[in-house]
Scaffold this motif. Structure first.
Motif, PDB file in Angstrom:
ATOM      1  N   ILE A 122       0.829  -1.205   0.000  1.00 22.73           N
ATOM      2  CA  ILE A 122       0.000   0.000   0.000  1.00 22.73           C
ATOM      3  C   ILE A 122       0.868   1.262   0.000  1.00 22.73           C
ATOM      4  O   ILE A 122       0.555   2.251  -0.676  1.00 22.73           O
ATOM      5  CB  ILE A 122      -0.948  -0.020   1.220  1.00 22.73           C
ATOM      6  CG1 ILE A 122      -1.927  -1.179   1.084  1.00 22.73           C
ATOM      7  CG2 ILE A 122      -1.694   1.302   1.339  1.00 22.73           C
ATOM      8  CD1 ILE A 122      -2.766  -1.145  -0.175  1.00 22.73           C
ATOM      9  N   LEU A 123       1.968   1.222   0.731  1.00 21.58           N
ATOM     10  CA  LEU A 123       2.835   2.412   0.788  1.00 21.58           C
ATOM     11  C   LEU A 123       3.404   2.758  -0.586  1.00 21.58           C
ATOM     12  O   LEU A 123       3.713   3.923  -0.855  1.00 21.58           O
ATOM     13  CB  LEU A 123       3.963   2.189   1.789  1.00 21.58           C
ATOM     14  CG  LEU A 123       3.556   2.173   3.271  1.00 21.58           C
ATOM     15  CD1 LEU A 123       4.749   1.854   4.151  1.00 21.58           C
ATOM     16  CD2 LEU A 123       2.927   3.497   3.676  1.00 21.58           C
ATOM     17  N   ALA A 124       3.545   1.755  -1.463  1.00 17.20           N
ATOM     18  CA  ALA A 124       4.058   2.038  -2.803  1.00 17.20           C
ATOM     19  C   ALA A 124       3.051   2.821  -3.640  1.00 17.20           C
ATOM     20  O   ALA A 124       3.423   3.484  -4.617  1.00 17.20           O
ATOM     21  CB  ALA A 124       4.418   0.730  -3.506  1.00 17.20           C
ATOM     22  N   TRP A 125       1.774   2.727  -3.249  1.00 14.88           N
ATOM     23  CA  TRP A 125       0.725   3.453  -3.975  1.00 14.88           C
ATOM     24  C   TRP A 125       0.584   4.900  -3.496  1.00 14.88           C
ATOM     25  O   TRP A 125      -0.147   5.681  -4.121  1.00 14.88           O
ATOM     26  CB  TRP A 125      -0.626   2.756  -3.802  1.00 14.88           C
ATOM     27  CG  TRP A 125      -0.758   1.467  -4.560  1.00 14.88           C
ATOM     28  CD1 TRP A 125      -0.484   0.218  -4.103  1.00 14.88           C
ATOM     29  CD2 TRP A 125      -1.217   1.311  -5.906  1.00 14.88           C
ATOM     30  NE1 TRP A 125      -0.735  -0.719  -5.066  1.00 14.88           N
ATOM     31  CE2 TRP A 125      -1.199  -0.063  -6.197  1.00 14.88           C
ATOM     32  CE3 TRP A 125      -1.656   2.199  -6.893  1.00 14.88           C
ATOM     33  CZ2 TRP A 125      -1.595  -0.585  -7.422  1.00 14.88           C
ATOM     34  CZ3 TRP A 125      -2.050   1.682  -8.120  1.00 14.88           C
ATOM     35  CH2 TRP A 125      -2.011   0.313  -8.389  1.00 14.88           C
ATOM     36  N   VAL A 126       1.229   5.247  -2.408  1.00 14.57           N
ATOM     37  CA  VAL A 126       1.015   6.574  -1.820  1.00 14.57           C
ATOM     38  C   VAL A 126       1.336   7.712  -2.796  1.00 14.57           C
ATOM     39  O   VAL A 126       0.514   8.625  -2.976  1.00 14.57           O
ATOM     40  CB  VAL A 126       1.820   6.717  -0.509  1.00 14.57           C
ATOM     41  CG1 VAL A 126       1.790   8.161  -0.024  1.00 14.57           C
ATOM     42  CG2 VAL A 126       1.248   5.796   0.564  1.00 14.57           C
TER      43      VAL A 126
END
Length: 450
Positions: free
Chosen positions: A297-301
């Motif tokens: 999810i953090l890669a989508w930030v």
């Protein structure tokens, strides 16, 4: 005694019976061995006892009631129950013949004493008898007329009018069974073991931080500091159960999770149904689905901040993503778990593809769907915290991140405890909705022993 209780807990009628009642049943039960070819009872024999197979194999033959159709045969193995004529009202003889097809050990339960025992606990007795009725019709394929003769326990309620003393036997509803299971859980050791687990955890927390002051835990906030801060009307760091900001942060997080969860359900469930139902659709979509699913999810930030304006929408999008993938995947697995023979049988009976999808696929996948939704709502909370830490201005994740940067360590723990409590509550809420929407499933689990 313990061996008997363990065997009874495996059986269909007695799975919900409390340990105390199982011990009482064990006192008027006895073990009996039969050789291969032995007849345990024949049609017309006195129906005194109920039998539970511990080991071996028994052939149960129920003659046809009309004299023209074929006998109803069933091969019974370890954990199966027979001899249910002992719990039928006004039944003077056995209805079937049972023969051991190999060396067999059975538990023999006195039928009259069993009925007398449950007379003292009619709520439990009615559930057990309802299970017997379900077993008679579903597993032995006997007629509903036979199942209707299963003994029922009267419940005395004040009423008036003719026939006020009569109580019509009713099958328990899904909600009734759910409540009964909850009451049985409260009577079991499980809640007390759970409390013991929490006590041990809190005790270790207190000892490692405040008493022993171990090096790795030296800078952590202690249990007493967190409790005082959490329940303080004038908190040192500005957040406690008595401050409005605390509930504002909870509300913002719950609202975000609710929006993301609804979107994930509305989009993920249909996608999962079609992924499992249509091979061509799965070949097109599933590789892309599986490629995107492992991305953290953090890669989508960064993309979320670029795609969506403001601080609210990116957080909801990040929360939605993980929830969506969990919902879609579990729904697809639910469809794939359905035996193809059900669909073929429906098609042979003239059902259209849409009718098969609506009447077979969707109900068959429902247990997996709601399991996925429970996972989904938990994953939504994980993602929410990550999103709020990065781009949120309110919410529990924002509280935890801000408290760390401002060295408000007790507030971090308060936020974590609140996240756990609210997350557990939302998962339980989804589970209750699932039980309500799948009352047939609750009956299968509670009455069917499956």
């Amino acid at each position: 005694m313990e061996q008997i209780s363990t065997l009874l807990r495996r059986t269909m009628p007695f799975q919900m019976v409390t340990p105390g009642l199982l011990s009482a049943i064990a006192r008027f039960s006895k073990w009996q061995l039969f050789a291969r070819g032995d007849v345990i009872y024949q049609v017309g024999d006195q129906p005194d006892d109920i039998f539970v197979i511990s080991a071996g194999k028994v052939q149960h033959t129920l003659p046809p009631s009309d004299g023209t159709s074929r006998p109803l045969e069933k091969t019974m193995l370890s954990g199966d129950v027979f001899g249910w004529a002992a719990v039928l009202d006004n039944q003077s003889g056995r209805l079937a013949e049972t023969v051991c097809t190999e060396r067999t050990e059975v538990l023999r339960i006195d039928g009259k004493k069993l009925l007398d025992l449950f007379a003292g606990t009619p709520d439990t007795g009615d559930v057990v008898m309802s299970r017997f009725a379900t077993m008679i019709t579903k597993e032995f394929n006997a007629s509903s007329t036979v199942a209707a003769k299963v003994h029922h326990y009267p419940h005395h309620h004040p009423s008036s009018g003719p026939g006020a003393g009569a109580t019509a036997p009713t099958m328990p509803t899904g909600l009734t069974l759910t409540m009964f299971r909850a009451s049985q859980w409260l009577k079991s050791p499980k809640p007390y073991l759970m409390l013991l687990g929490f006590t041990i955890f809190l005790g270790l927390w207190y000892l490692t931080v405040e008493v022993w002051k171990l090096p790795r835990f030296r800078d952590m906030p202690g249990l007493t500091v967190v409790v005082k801060e959490m329940f303080s009307k004038d908190p040192t760091y500005g957040l406690s159960l008595y401050t409005p900001e605390y509930y504002e942060h909870i509300w913002v997080s719950v609202r975000r999770v609710a929006i993301a969860f609804v979107l994930a359900t509305v989009l993920g469930v249909p996608l999962g149904l079609f992924l499992g139902w249509s091979r061509n659709f799965r070949e097109y979509i599933f590789p892309l689905f599986e490629t995107l699913r492992p991305i953290p999810i953090l890669a989508w930030v960064p993309l979320a901040i670029l795609m969506f304006s403001g601080s609210e929408t990116p957080v909801i999008f990040l929360t939605f993503l993980a929830s969506f993938f969990a919902t879609g995947l579990n729904t697809m697995l639910g469809v794939e778990s359905i035996d193809e023979s059900y669909s073929r049988a429906a098609l042979c009976l003239g059902a259209s593809k849409w009718q098969v999808f609506k009447e077979v696929v969707i109900p068959g996948a429902m247990p997996f769907i709601f399991t996925g939704l429970q996972i989904s709502v938990g994953v939504a909370w994980f993602s929410l915290v990550a999103g709020e830490m990065v781009s949120g201005q309110f919410g529990l994740g924002y509280v935890i991140n801000t408290s760390y940067t401002m060295v408000r360590y007790p507030t971090i723990v308060i936020g974590m405890i609140t996240l756990g409590a609210v997350g557990y509550t939302t998962s339980a809420f989804v589970r209750l909705i699932g039980d309500y929407m799948m009352q047939w499933r609750v009956r299968e689990l509670a009455l069917g022993g499956r």
